[in-house]
Write a protein that holds these residues in place. Structure first.
Motif, short mmCIF file in Angstrom:
data_model
loop_
_atom_site.label_atom_id
_atom_site.label_comp_id
_atom_site.label_asym_id
_atom_site.label_seq_id
_atom_site.Cartn_x
_atom_site.Cartn_y
_atom_site.Cartn_z
N SER A 171 42.49 68.00 -0.76
CA SER A 171 42.57 67.05 -1.87
C SER A 171 41.23 67.01 -2.60
CB SER A 171 42.93 65.65 -1.35
OG SER A 171 42.80 64.70 -2.39
N LYS A 172 41.18 67.62 -3.75
CA LYS A 172 39.95 67.60 -4.56
C LYS A 172 39.58 66.16 -4.92
CE LYS A 172 36.88 70.01 -7.06
NZ LYS A 172 35.89 70.92 -6.44
N LEU A 173 40.61 65.35 -5.19
CA LEU A 173 40.36 63.97 -5.58
C LEU A 173 39.61 63.21 -4.49
CD1 LEU A 173 41.05 61.61 -7.63
CD2 LEU A 173 42.94 61.10 -6.08
N VAL A 174 40.12 63.25 -3.26
CA VAL A 174 39.49 62.50 -2.18
C VAL A 174 38.09 63.03 -1.89
CG1 VAL A 174 39.64 61.88 0.26
CG2 VAL A 174 41.70 61.89 -1.14
N VAL A 175 37.92 64.34 -1.85
CA VAL A 175 36.62 64.94 -1.56
C VAL A 175 35.59 64.54 -2.61
CG1 VAL A 175 35.35 67.13 -1.48
CG2 VAL A 175 37.50 66.89 -0.22
N GLU A 176 35.96 64.60 -3.88
CA GLU A 176 35.00 64.26 -4.95
C GLU A 176 34.70 62.78 -4.97
OE1 GLU A 176 33.32 66.41 -6.96
OE2 GLU A 176 34.20 67.94 -5.67
N GLN A 177 35.73 61.95 -4.75
CA GLN A 177 35.49 60.51 -4.75
C GLN A 177 34.63 60.09 -3.57
OE1 GLN A 177 39.47 58.87 -4.96
NE2 GLN A 177 39.42 58.75 -7.19
N MET A 178 34.92 60.61 -2.38
CA MET A 178 34.14 60.22 -1.21
C MET A 178 32.74 60.81 -1.24
SD MET A 178 35.91 58.06 0.43
CE MET A 178 34.85 57.95 1.87
N SER A 179 32.55 61.89 -1.97
CA SER A 179 31.21 62.47 -2.13
C SER A 179 30.40 61.73 -3.18
CB SER A 179 31.33 63.95 -2.51
OG SER A 179 31.99 64.69 -1.50
N GLY A 180 31.05 60.81 -3.91
CA GLY A 180 30.35 60.00 -4.91
C GLY A 180 30.25 60.63 -6.28
N ARG A 181 30.95 61.74 -6.49
CA ARG A 181 30.85 62.42 -7.78
C ARG A 181 31.91 61.94 -8.78
NH1 ARG A 181 29.46 66.58 -4.04
NH2 ARG A 181 31.66 67.17 -3.76
N TRP A 182 33.00 61.40 -8.29
CA TRP A 182 34.05 60.85 -9.15
C TRP A 182 34.21 59.37 -8.85
CZ3 TRP A 182 38.76 64.77 -8.95
CH2 TRP A 182 38.34 66.00 -9.48
N LYS A 183 34.50 58.57 -9.90
CA LYS A 183 34.74 57.15 -9.72
C LYS A 183 36.14 56.93 -9.15
CE LYS A 183 31.67 55.51 -13.38
NZ LYS A 183 31.58 54.71 -14.64
N ILE A 184 36.27 55.84 -8.40
CA ILE A 184 37.57 55.47 -7.83
C ILE A 184 38.11 54.32 -8.67
CG2 ILE A 184 38.79 54.75 -5.75
CD1 ILE A 184 36.39 55.77 -4.13
N LYS A 185 39.08 54.63 -9.53
CA LYS A 185 39.59 53.63 -10.46
C LYS A 185 40.89 52.98 -10.00
CE LYS A 185 37.52 56.02 -14.44
NZ LYS A 185 37.78 56.65 -15.76
N HIS A 186 41.67 53.70 -9.20
CA HIS A 186 42.99 53.19 -8.82
C HIS A 186 42.85 52.06 -7.80
CE1 HIS A 186 47.17 53.01 -7.62
NE2 HIS A 186 47.48 53.81 -8.63
N PRO A 187 43.47 50.91 -8.04
CA PRO A 187 43.30 49.76 -7.12
C PRO A 187 43.86 50.01 -5.73
CG PRO A 187 45.02 49.32 -8.76
CD PRO A 187 44.31 50.56 -9.20
N ASP A 188 44.84 50.92 -5.57
CA ASP A 188 45.37 51.21 -4.24
C ASP A 188 44.41 52.01 -3.39
OD1 ASP A 188 47.68 49.87 -4.88
OD2 ASP A 188 48.85 51.67 -5.31
#
Length: 383
Positions: A77-94
């Motif tokens: 999951s590119k989304l989870v990896v990038e978000q947990m690495s701090g490179r992408w913001k986590i916008k979804h409330p879930d």
């Protein structure tokens, strides 16, 4: 030394959102061997929520094996990896609370995130699909191997020697080469030992008593006379360090420390006698004596957890010392566990072994995966 694990995690949703489940595996960072599995059907959810829940389960399984471990998380999951690495913001409330929970499981400095293609994440993907199949059938995921103890939602895999049957080489049909020998030395006495008080990795970390230092010297003399020790590995706790260093000074060897050899954390029982624990925590004690999965009051560790970290430590030592004789300096519970695994005995056999302070045991490991217990609770050097 703290362990190094690889966590592979995945999640899926049939309909996105729809019936969802996750899967995760924990691998030994040195050998690649799977040492823990987790899977769960989580009901109606999205792919991304399921992936985050798989990450959380994998991190928790790694923490249960070794709370001081460093972990390399690998997900497709590119989304989870990038978000947990701090490179992408986590916008979804879930996903925001799930990401926040994942960050609290282990310190950020000890967790890294790597994206891998789906074909390299097959084990976690398989478990996620098994969990969704189980949910479709109206039940929760269970491991396929009935001999392994069920843990919900985390299922920890037993080390390979736990249920291994003797192979052909055991009968002498193959040249297995020189076995690796573990000479298992329990540390010498501390002030708590003669009073039979619980003394694990969550207590005061006591030093050797005067008698304990004498016992360590006698063990060093006996091992020097034996003349075959080629390496020393020890638990990092004070009493095992002091015992190992006494022997190492006599043999002219260095000590390597392995955190997987430390004693169990006995939680609120630390420093108490068995009678005191029975009086204060009767229900918890009864549960602990009745199940390897039960934990002492306030502890995060069961004998099941110990079995897996001791198995990982064993495999590391074997990988580093093929065909050698290694002195392993540890505590009552890890030594009994290694003997139990070598025998293929059930968990409750731990309560049927006597292991005196500064006693010696020996186990030989062969190339075909078999093991042979050669010595148990030898105290002749102390007489």
């Amino acid at each position: 030394m703290a362990a190094r694990f690889v966590v592979e995690a995945d999640g899926g949703s049939r309909g996105n959102p729809g019936p969802a489940g996750y899967g995760a595996v924990v691998r030994d960072g040195d050998t690649g061997q799977i040492i823990a599995e987790a899977a769960e059907f989580i009901g109606h959810a999205t792919n991304n929520v399921a992936e985050y829940k798989g990450l959380i389960a994998g991190l928790k399984a790694a923490r249960e094996l070794d709370p001081d471990a460093s972990v390399d998380v690998r997900m497709d999951s590119k989304l989870v990896v990038e978000q947990m690495s701090g490179r992408w913001k986590i916008k979804h409330p879930d996903m925001q609370p799930l990401a926040a929970e994942a960050r609290t499981i282990l310190p950020r400095s000890r967790v890294t995130y790597t994206w891998i293609p789906r074909e390299r994440n097959k084990d976690a993907d398989r478990l996620a699909n098994e969990a969704m199949d189980a949910g479709k059938a109206g039940r929760q995921w269970e491991p396929k191997q009935p001999s392994k103890p069920a843990v919900t939602p985390v299922q920890v895999a037993e080390p390979p020697l736990e249920t291994a049957a003797p192979k052909a080489g055991w009968a002498g049909e193959a040249d297995l080469g020189t076995p690796t020998t573990f000479v298992l030395l329990r540390h010498g006495e501390t002030a708590l030992t003669p009073e039979k008080r619980f003394s694990g990795s969550g207590g005061s970390d006591p030093e050797l008593s005067e008698k304990g230092r004498w016992q360590a010297e006698r063990a060093a003399e006996a091992l020097a006379a034996r003349g075959s020790i080629q390496a020393i590995v020890a638990s990092p706790m004070r009493r095992t360090r002091e015992t190992a260093e006494t022997v190492a000074a006599r043999l002219g060897l260095e000590v390597r420390y392995e955190d997987g050899l430390r004693e169990v954390d006995f939680g609120a029982w630390e420093g108490l006698t068995f009678a005191e624990v029975q009086e204060r925590y009767p229900d918890d004690l009864a549960a602990w004596l009745g199940s390897a999965k039960a934990k002492p009051t306030g502890s995060t560790e069961s004998f099941t957890t110990l079995t897996h970290r001791a198995g990982v430590a064993r495999d590391k030592i074997l990988a580093r010392n093929p065909g050698r004789t290694v002195l392993v300096v540890s505590h009552v519970s890890p030594i009994k566990t290694l003997v139990r695994l070598a025998l293929g005995a059930p968990p409750d056999s731990l309560y049927r072994m006597e292991l005196s302070a500064a006693s010696l045991c020996a186990v030989q490991y062969y190339a075909d995966g078999n093991a042979s217990v050669r010595l148990l609770n030898d105290t002749s050097h102390l007489r």
